[in-house]
Scaffold this motif. Structure first.
Motif, PDB file in Angstrom:
ATOM      1  N   GLY A   9       0.690  -1.075   0.094  1.00 40.24           N
ATOM      2  CA  GLY A   9       0.014  -0.046  -0.009  1.00 40.24           C
ATOM      3  C   GLY A   9       1.015   1.388   0.001  1.00 40.24           C
ATOM      4  N   GLY A  10       0.136   2.314  -0.263  1.00 36.99           N
ATOM      5  CA  GLY A  10       0.841   3.607   0.051  1.00 36.99           C
ATOM      6  C   GLY A  10       0.085   4.804  -0.815  1.00 36.99           C
ATOM      7  N   LEU A  11       0.764   5.924  -0.864  1.00 38.62           N
ATOM      8  CA  LEU A  11       0.211   7.176  -1.581  1.00 38.62           C
ATOM      9  C   LEU A  11       0.458   7.281  -2.894  1.00 38.62           C
ATOM     10  N   VAL A  12      -0.670   7.534  -3.799  1.00 39.65           N
ATOM     11  CA  VAL A  12      -0.484   7.523  -5.049  1.00 39.65           C
ATOM     12  C   VAL A  12      -1.076   8.447  -5.750  1.00 39.65           C
ATOM     13  N   GLN A  13      -0.836   9.221  -6.928  1.00 36.91           N
ATOM     14  CA  GLN A  13      -1.963  10.372  -7.631  1.00 36.91           C
ATOM     15  C   GLN A  13      -2.819   9.408  -8.225  1.00 36.91           C
ATOM     16  N   ALA A  14      -3.920  10.132  -8.495  1.00 40.26           N
ATOM     17  CA  ALA A  14      -4.857   9.604  -9.306  1.00 40.26           C
ATOM     18  C   ALA A  14      -4.437   9.298 -10.772  1.00 40.26           C
ATOM     19  N   GLY A  15      -4.986   8.206 -11.223  1.00 42.98           N
ATOM     20  CA  GLY A  15      -3.984   7.655 -12.543  1.00 42.98           C
ATOM     21  C   GLY A  15      -3.063   6.767 -12.501  1.00 42.98           C
ATOM     22  N   GLY A  16      -2.267   6.666 -11.144  1.00 41.20           N
ATOM     23  CA  GLY A  16      -1.293   5.985 -10.740  1.00 41.20           C
ATOM     24  C   GLY A  16      -1.597   4.667 -10.715  1.00 41.20           C
ATOM     25  N   ALA A  99      -8.774 -21.290   3.692  1.00 41.93           N
ATOM     26  CA  ALA A  99      -7.687 -22.231   3.908  1.00 41.93           C
ATOM     27  C   ALA A  99      -8.191 -23.402   4.697  1.00 41.93           C
ATOM     28  N   VAL A 100      -7.713 -24.483   4.632  1.00 41.98           N
ATOM     29  CA  VAL A 100      -7.474 -25.687   5.392  1.00 41.98           C
ATOM     30  C   VAL A 100      -6.166 -25.703   5.897  1.00 41.98           C
ATOM     31  N   TYR A 101      -6.302 -25.592   7.264  1.00 39.94           N
ATOM     32  CA  TYR A 101      -5.070 -25.736   7.937  1.00 39.94           C
ATOM     33  C   TYR A 101      -4.706 -27.008   8.536  1.00 39.94           C
ATOM     34  N   SER A 102      -3.565 -27.434   9.249  1.00 36.88           N
ATOM     35  CA  SER A 102      -3.261 -28.753   9.783  1.00 36.88           C
ATOM     36  C   SER A 102      -4.526 -29.564  10.502  1.00 36.88           C
ATOM     37  N   GLY A 103      -5.471 -28.816  11.141  1.00 38.44           N
ATOM     38  CA  GLY A 103      -6.087 -29.504  11.861  1.00 38.44           C
ATOM     39  C   GLY A 103      -7.619 -29.795  10.977  1.00 38.44           C
ATOM     40  N   GLY A 104      -7.448 -29.563   9.809  1.00 34.49           N
ATOM     41  CA  GLY A 104      -8.369 -30.217   8.975  1.00 34.49           C
ATOM     42  C   GLY A 104      -9.695 -29.291   8.931  1.00 34.49           C
ATOM     43  N   THR A 105      -9.601 -27.853   9.538  1.00 36.73           N
ATOM     44  CA  THR A 105     -10.893 -27.015   9.403  1.00 36.73           C
ATOM     45  C   THR A 105     -10.749 -25.875   8.450  1.00 36.73           C
ATOM     46  N   LEU A 106     -11.998 -25.857   7.784  1.00 33.85           N
ATOM     47  CA  LEU A 106     -11.796 -24.809   6.766  1.00 33.85           C
ATOM     48  C   LEU A 106     -12.191 -23.546   7.413  1.00 33.85           C
ATOM     49  N   ASP A 107     -11.414 -22.290   7.188  1.00 31.77           N
ATOM     50  CA  ASP A 107     -11.637 -21.078   8.007  1.00 31.77           C
ATOM     51  C   ASP A 107     -11.223 -19.902   7.100  1.00 31.77           C
ATOM     52  N   GLY A 108     -11.683 -18.824   7.387  1.00 32.47           N
ATOM     53  CA  GLY A 108     -10.977 -17.553   6.780  1.00 32.47           C
ATOM     54  C   GLY A 108     -10.069 -17.039   7.736  1.00 32.47           C
ATOM     55  N   TYR A 109      -9.145 -16.366   7.090  1.00 30.09           N
ATOM     56  CA  TYR A 109      -8.229 -15.669   7.766  1.00 30.09           C
ATOM     57  C   TYR A 109      -7.831 -14.315   7.237  1.00 30.09           C
ATOM     58  N   TRP A 110      -7.807 -13.202   8.143  1.00 26.25           N
ATOM     59  CA  TRP A 110      -7.864 -11.819   7.727  1.00 26.25           C
ATOM     60  C   TRP A 110      -6.239 -11.313   7.758  1.00 26.25           C
ATOM     61  N   GLY A 111      -5.668 -10.707   7.052  1.00 30.31           N
ATOM     62  CA  GLY A 111      -4.550  -9.697   7.531  1.00 30.31           C
ATOM     63  C   GLY A 111      -4.676  -8.745   8.158  1.00 30.31           C
ATOM     64  N   GLN A 112      -3.658  -8.039   8.535  1.00 32.33           N
ATOM     65  CA  GLN A 112      -3.993  -6.585   9.233  1.00 32.33           C
ATOM     66  C   GLN A 112      -4.425  -5.321   8.423  1.00 32.33           C
ATOM     67  N   GLY A 113      -4.233  -5.496   7.211  1.00 29.70           N
ATOM     68  CA  GLY A 113      -4.651  -4.417   6.157  1.00 29.70           C
ATOM     69  C   GLY A 113      -3.522  -3.622   5.797  1.00 29.70           C
ATOM     70  N   THR A 114      -3.761  -2.894   4.508  1.00 31.14           N
ATOM     71  CA  THR A 114      -2.726  -2.014   4.079  1.00 31.14           C
ATOM     72  C   THR A 114      -3.469  -0.785   3.534  1.00 31.14           C
ATOM     73  N   GLN A 115      -2.830   0.255   3.764  1.00 33.08           N
ATOM     74  CA  GLN A 115      -3.559   1.517   3.553  1.00 33.08           C
ATOM     75  C   GLN A 115      -3.045   1.959   1.879  1.00 33.08           C
ATOM     76  N   VAL A 116      -4.409   2.327   1.365  1.00 33.75           N
ATOM     77  CA  VAL A 116      -4.081   2.809  -0.209  1.00 33.75           C
ATOM     78  C   VAL A 116      -4.873   4.109  -0.095  1.00 33.75           C
ATOM     79  N   THR A 117      -4.010   5.297  -0.608  1.00 32.32           N
ATOM     80  CA  THR A 117      -4.372   6.696  -0.503  1.00 32.32           C
ATOM     81  C   THR A 117      -4.266   7.252  -1.919  1.00 32.32           C
ATOM     82  N   VAL A 118      -5.254   7.815  -2.613  1.00 32.73           N
ATOM     83  CA  VAL A 118      -5.264   8.097  -3.871  1.00 32.73           C
ATOM     84  C   VAL A 118      -5.463   9.614  -3.867  1.00 32.73           C
ATOM     85  N   SER A 119      -4.697  10.299  -4.366  1.00 36.67           N
ATOM     86  CA  SER A 119      -4.854  11.803  -4.106  1.00 36.67           C
ATOM     87  C   SER A 119      -5.396  12.192  -5.505  1.00 36.67           C
ATOM     88  N   SER A 120      -6.006  13.291  -5.368  1.00 34.29           N
ATOM     89  CA  SER A 120      -6.562  13.863  -6.813  1.00 34.29           C
ATOM     90  C   SER A 120      -5.890  14.951  -7.246  1.00 34.29           C
TER      91      SER A 120
END
Length: 120
Positions: A9-16, A99-120
Motif C-alpha cells: 500500500g501507499g500514497l499515489v496520485q490519481a491515474g497511478g 484455507a484448510v490448516y493442519s487441523g483439517g478445518t476450513l476457515d477464513g483468515y484476515w490480514g492486518q490491512g494495508t492503507q491505499v491513499t489516492v490523491s486527486s
C-alpha cells in the motif's frame, strides 16, 4: 493456524498504479480462495476481487478493467495489480484467505490491512 500479511500500500496520485501482495503462512494444507476486500472510512468492508484455487476470478464492478488479481500457489501468495487508481479507491485493503490448516478445518483468515491513499 494461518497468518496473513499484506504489503504494497501507499500514497499515489490519481491515474497511478499500485501492486498489493498477500502472503499466507502457517500449517496450511490447502487454500481454497484468496480475496481482497477494502474498507473506506465510514463505510462497510466490501469485496474487491477474489481468486479461487483453480484460477477463477471475481471482481467488484468498479474494479473491472482496472484491477487484476493473481496468485502464486507455490508461494501461497496473491497479488492485486491496481491501475488507473481513483480517489474513490482510497481505503484500507484487507486480504482474506480461505484455507484448510493442519487441523483439517476450513476457515477464513484476515490480514492486518494495508492503507491505499489516492490523491486527486
Amino acid at each position: 493456524q494461518v497468518q496473513v500479511v499484506e504489503s504494497g500500500g501507499g500514497l499515489v496520485q490519481a491515474g497511478g498504479s499500485l501492486r498489493l501482495s498477500c502472503a499466507a503462512s502457517g500449517r496450511i494444507l490447502s487454500i481454497r480462495s484468496m480475496a481482497w476486500h477494502r474498507q473506506a472510512p465510514g463505510k462497510q468492508r466490501e469485496l474487491v476481487a477474489l481468486i479461487t484455487s483453480g484460477g477463477s476470478t471475481t471482481y467488484k464492478d468498479s474494479a473491472k478493467g482496472r484491477f487484476t488479481i493473481s496468485r502464486d500457489n507455490a508461494k501461497n501468495t496473491a497479488y492485486l495489480q491496481m491501475n488507473s487508481l481513483k480517489p474513490d479507491d482510497t481505503a484500507v485493503y484487507y486480504c482474506n484467505v480461505l484455507a484448510v490448516y493442519s487441523g483439517g478445518t476450513l476457515d477464513g483468515y484476515w490480514g492486518q490491512g494495508t492503507q491505499v491513499t489516492v490523491s486527486s
